[in-house]
Scaffold this active site. Structure first.
Site, short mmCIF file in Angstrom:
data_model
loop_
_atom_site.label_atom_id
_atom_site.label_comp_id
_atom_site.label_asym_id
_atom_site.label_seq_id
_atom_site.Cartn_x
_atom_site.Cartn_y
_atom_site.Cartn_z
CD GLU A 116 -2.83 1.28 0.27
OE1 GLU A 116 -3.68 0.40 0.21
OE2 GLU A 116 -2.78 2.23 -0.53
CG ASP B 53 -0.89 4.90 -0.94
OD1 ASP B 53 -1.52 4.27 -1.80
OD2 ASP B 53 -1.22 4.94 0.26
CB SER C 288 -5.47 1.33 -2.50
OG SER C 288 -5.67 1.13 -1.17
#
Ligand code: NAG
Ligand code: NAG
Ligand code: NAG
Ligand code: NAG
Ligand code: NAG
Length: 582
Positions: free
Chosen positions: A293, A297, A501
């Site tokens: 994650e 990002d 996400s």
């Protein structure tokens, strides 16, 4: 987020007719503040924690002029208003969120009554509206008329110390909005729907392309997003003042070597650029444990916003027990702790992205409102805050309510609604992706900026799903961006990652460029964008197909105009440039 009339209820001024007496602060005059009908799903009671172990109690005081904060937020965020763009300073916000002196006095008397010296507070926000104190579990149980338990969440292997209900002396209900940790268990999860190792394809996708490369049908890279969303060729210049913050939780670390590998493949002109990592609340930065994650990002925010500085916030849980205790591994108060941290700084990034969320029904209402008001502070100070809209369509699993009734209802996400970003897939045309979270809040009413378009959608539904969603709730998502097959480097290997996400950092990258464009022209940052975007839907590519099934239904369907799958649509940077400069 939901900033709506629900939050603008004027607060009754405190008027304590008689001084607080010991009796009134004591345990025999307690009134319940919040309780659950059942142990939150997925959690199991383990045992009673050691009564002598220490927890950090965070006390949120009622903010005396919070209605003025919300109206200021709207004024500085509504195009054509004479205050548009005139964001508030930290000091100006502090005045509006400060508690009434009577509330401070009542809370301090209560603490002293229990032998807790308020001057020993481990944290006090500059406005005075948040106080943290260290107390033993047994003391907290006495103060809150409750019993704490150690609870386990096998799915995420986390342990928390929480209660199923808590109370406050009757008088203090006027002074205190929320106390935590209490009944918010926090099933916070990363909005990452899929992730698998991809064959390590060696061909490199050309940088800076105006047309969408054909490979984008199967793998998303920086070049795909630049072409799809029309940012190719824009070179940021306000890089001494503009910045982008990526908020990370759950021990996700953004890896610096992986970013270089990513840039070498997908953004060659940016090779060598670094991001800053700020650890919040004992967060860590373990470079030997790259997080999927976190890497997703930061690779996409840096890749899209280069050379704008990026900051990764690694937010730790605040262990409520002394660090020498072996039993407790994780007790997050994620939003509270991060928000109180960031709001204490005079200078804050103009754009944030967060790819984590909860089901709204698992967040106690008072806690949700308190967190929402903290996001309102961020917006009033000029920051644009994006959240992933969630990866379960209209709701994951059986969608049973947790109020003891077991009713099946669509399950809105929290806090998906600051500015919520749903997901799309494909590119000719882009369609709403099936997991894209969308729906209607049951806590927050519909804000005026979206009332018309949402009413249009709701009336087109007719009686379909009637009773399963709240027709008068804040609707989301607001926008959408690609959400499948992002190439991400993790530990040197290429992974294919999907989920909203991916969509939220993409949107944050693009709005960072728009903030740059305004700052470079001596204008303010954009701040809370919802009133602007709903008044200018022409800046977005309307997505008119796709749906988001869930709760054993087909979910909502994307249509012309706003819909609860893709919101207003995906960004067209060139068109948005004209809109944000107006
Ligand atoms: C990019 O912007 C130009 C100019 O507004 C527009 O003609 C074009 O359709 C846009 N392309 C994409 C892919 O959005
Ligand atoms: C405040 O923000 C700036 C810029 O984001 C950062 O460099 C600095 O470390 C922050 N200060 C604190 C006390 O966190
Ligand atoms: C609600 O559903 C859960 C899970 O299926 C079950 O354990 C519980 O007993 C049910 N409660 C009621 C009141 O029906
Ligand atoms: C719908 O939202 C409104 C506004 O927040 C709220 O007052 C109401 O209780 C909600 N209705 C349902 C059925 O959840
Ligand atoms: C912005 O302001 C600076 C300093 O006042 C000035 O030098 C510059 O020309 C201005 N730029 C624009 C685009 O107005």
């Amino acid at each position: 987020m939901f900033w709506s009339s629900a939050l603008v209820l004027g607060l009754t001024h405190l008027c304590l007719s008689t001084p607080l007496t010991s009796k009134r602060l004591d345990t025999d005059d307690l009134l319940e503040k919040h309780s659950w009908a059942e142990v939150p799903r997925g959690w199991e009671w383990v045992n009673k924690p050691d009564p002598e172990s220490i927890i950090q109690l965070r006390i949120g005081l009622k903010q005396d002029r919070v209605d003025e904060l919300i109206s200021s937020l709207y004024e500085v965020s509504t195009p054509n208003h004479n205050r548009y763009g005139k964001h508030l300073s930290k000091e100006e916000v502090d005045v509006l969120v400060a508690p009434h002196p009577d509330s401070v006095e009542a809370v301090e008397s209560w603490l002293l009554h229990h032998g807790v010296d308020p001057t020993d507070a481990t944290f006090r926000s500059s406005s005075g509206s948040w106080i943290s104190v260290l107390v033993s579990v047994s003391k907290a149980e006495q103060m809150l008329g409750t019993e704490y338990g150690l609870y386990h969440h096998p799915q995420s292997s986390s342990y928390v110390v929480r209660t199923l209900s808590y109370s406050l002396p009757r008088e203090l209900h006027q002074a205190i909005s929320v106390v935590s940790p209490t009944t918010y268990f926090g099933t916070l999860r990363s909005m990452r729907a899929t992730s698998f190792v991809e064959a390590d394809i060696s061909d490199q996708v050309a940088d800076i392309s105006a047309t969408v490369p054909s490979s984008c049908a199967s793998r998303i890279t920086i070049a795909c997003l630049q072409a799809l969303y029309n940012t190719s060729g824009y070179i940021p210049s306000a890089t001494d003042s503009n910045s982008l913050g990526v908020v990370g939780y759950l021990g996700e670390y953004a890896n610096r070597n992986d970013l270089q590998t990513f840039l070498t493949r997908y953004r060659t002109d940016a090779v060598g650029t670094a991001f800053e990592t700020i650890t919040v609340n004992n967060g860590e930065d373990d470079q030997s444990e790259p997080g999927v994650e976190a890497n997703l990002d930061i690779q996409y925010t840096v890749g899209l916003s280069y050379p704008t500085p990026n900051i990764y916030y690694s937010t730790g849980g605040s262990p409520p027990f002394n660090p020498d205790s072996e039993t407790i591994t994780d007790t997050n108060e994620p939003y509270l702790d991060w928000l109180n941290y960031i709001l204490a700084n005079d200078t804050i990034p103009q754009t944030f992205t967060t790819s984590y969320g909860d089901d709204e029904q698992t967040v106690p209402y008072d806690y949700a409102v308190s967190v929402c008001n903290l996001f309102a502070e961020l917006g009033a100070r000029g920051s644009t805050v994006f959240f992933s809209s969630g990866d379960s369509g209209v709701g994951g699993g059986d969608c049973l309510m947790n109020d003891g009734t077991n009713t099946t209802l669509f399950q809105p996400a929290f806090p998906a609604s600051v500015t919520a970003v749903g997901g799309t897939t494909g590119n000719s045309p882009e369609v709403g992706v099936s997991f894209s979270g969308g729906g209607f809040s049951r806590y927050f009413g519909i804000p005026s900026y979206q009332a018309d378009v949402v009413a249009g959608y709701v009336s087109s539904l007719g009686s379909e799903y009637s009773g399963l969603y709240n027709t008068s709730g804040r609707a989301y998502p607001d926008l959408a961006a690609q959400g499948t097959s992002f190439s991400v480097i993790v530990g040197g290997q290429t992974y294919s990652v999907g989920g909203t996400s991916a969509s939220s950092p993409t949107m944050a990258g693009i709005f960072t460029l728009l903030n740059d464009y305004r700052l470079a022209n001596n204008q303010s940052s954009l701040g809370f964008i919802n009133p602007l975007i709903y008044a200018n839907s022409g800046g977005f590519n309307d997505i008119t197909s796709g749906s988001n099934p869930g709760c054993d239904t087909n979910g909502f369907t994307a249509v012309t105009g706003w819909d609860p799958v893709t919101g207003l649509g995906t960004p067209d940077f060139v068109k948005l440039q004209a809109i944000v400069r107006a």
